[in-house]
Design an enzyme around this catalytic site. Structure first.
Site, short mmCIF file in Angstrom:
data_model
loop_
_atom_site.label_atom_id
_atom_site.label_comp_id
_atom_site.label_asym_id
_atom_site.label_seq_id
_atom_site.Cartn_x
_atom_site.Cartn_y
_atom_site.Cartn_z
N GLU A 114 45.00 26.40 -31.87
CA GLU A 114 46.26 25.80 -32.28
C GLU A 114 47.21 26.84 -32.84
OE1 GLU A 114 44.51 21.35 -33.25
OE2 GLU A 114 45.30 22.52 -34.89
N CYS A 161 48.54 24.20 -43.85
CA CYS A 161 47.53 25.24 -44.07
C CYS A 161 46.15 24.60 -44.23
CB CYS A 161 47.87 26.04 -45.33
SG CYS A 161 49.36 27.02 -45.18
#
Length: 358
Positions: free
Chosen positions: A92, A333
């Protein structure tokens, strides 16, 4: 030859039997990276590429491509891309908007990760393999192709520990920085590391122009070991010594990434531990709210965060809160784990438990 993997010097060597001019070789390199050519034919037929060079490329060159499996767009402008690699595995990348001016791209360096940080979804996949240079660069090429603003930075903060794929990530960064490549400034390229000390020391010795961000999360060893297992291999004193060396050699503040976790590392004693650990070292602290889709870790309340920032004043160092966007699409994150991997479907945002990590 894979045109997406070659530095300018390597391309010169590969084409040397044809005796092209330096300008012609540079044109081939720029066609691939600066202009984002979509095929070998696009490169071979580019202006100022000699016919003999073009014919050689048609016969001997390749430009493999990651397949875009899915794009997800968040309300805050973040876009997450899920790629399938022909070499195996899914990775990703995230397109991050910076105001209304530009984009930064967060890229992956590995399929999975061996470090198993407890708040990170990628770590739960385990380590599958290192990405090759072209797989890293193709994330940037494909995301940039769809961008409506210039890409001015790249952060190696996606899946994997970039310093454990040292050679390939540095090769990719050098092409990203090259003026005939992506022409991204060295200081706008950042590697995030959980603290692999031998690689950090090597990086400092070699004098690369890119920045490191050090994931510390707690300066209390027992706490850090609970969420970052690398603490048991490369303990805090060893890491802090390497950070000191990095800061002193580069003559700049070291970026300390601090994943803020409610009820865990947000007390006065945590701030005091940071002060003791980094005494005499020039640092800046980035506070990043944890984003853990499993719900095991929660982000701090506004009151906790405000109090902790007050406690951090004893550092006499800059402290910033980093925005970790794209939470509802799994782009924040610590949430990059590939929506689908090996037949396992990760929970979609609507199905996931309360959000949170980096």
């Amino acid at each position: 030859m894979n045109l997406k993997s070659l530095s300018l010097q390597e391309l010169e060597a590969a084409l040397a039997p044809l005796s092209p001019s330096p300008a012609a070789v540079r044109k081939v390199f720029a066609a691939v990276f600066a202009h984002g050519a979509q095929s070998v034919e696009d490169v071979a037929s580019a202006r100022q590429v000699p016919r003999r060079v073009g014919d050689h490329l048609r016969a001997h060159a390749e430009m493999p491509k990651l397949a875009i499996v899915e794009r997800r767009r968040a309300d805050d402008g973040f876009v997450k891309y899920l790629f399938d690699s022909p070499l195996g595995g899914r990775i990703e990348a995230v397109r991050i908007p910076i105001f209304d001016e530009k984009y930064v791209i967060c890229v992956s360096s590995q399929v999975g990760c061996a470090l198993a940080c407890d708040f990170c979804m990628t770590g739960k996949l385990g380590f599958k393999r290192n990405l090759q240079t072209w797989e890293i660069l193709d994330q940037v090429l494909q995301v940039r192709e769809e961008a409506d603003r210039p890409v001015r930075g790249v952060v190696f903060m996606g899946m994997g520990e970039p310093l454990l794929n040292y050679k390939e990530t540095l090769r990719a960064a050098d092409i990203l920085r090259h003026p005939a490549g992506f022409s991204i400034a060295g200081e706008a390229i950042t590697f995030s590391t959980a603290g692999h000390v031998p690689a950090i020391r090597r990086y400092v010795r070699e004098g690369h122009p890119y920045r490191l961000a050090f994931s510390v999360t707690s300066a209390i060893a027992e706490k850090r070991a609970k969420v970052l297992p690398i603490e048991k291999t490369h303990p805090l004193p060893e890491l802090i010594a390497a950070i000191r060396e990095y800061s002193e050699v580069r003559r700049e503040r070291a970026m300390i990434a601090y994943v803020a976790i409610s009820g865990f590392n947000m007390g006065r004693e945590d701030a005091e531990a940071l002060k003791v650990a980094f005494e005499g070292i020039r640092i800046k602290v980035d506070l990043i709210d944890v984003t853990d889709p499993t719900g095991k870790y929660l982000p701090p309340t506004p009151e906790e965060l405000s109090a902790f920032r007050d406690h951090l004043q004893i550092l006499k160092s800059p402290v910033a809160r980093r925005y970790s966007g794209g939470k509802e699409i799994g782009a924040a994150c610590g949430t990059l784990a590939a929506t689908q991997y090996g037949g396992t479907v990760m929970p979609r945002p609507a199905e996931a438990p309360p959000s949170t990590t980096p």
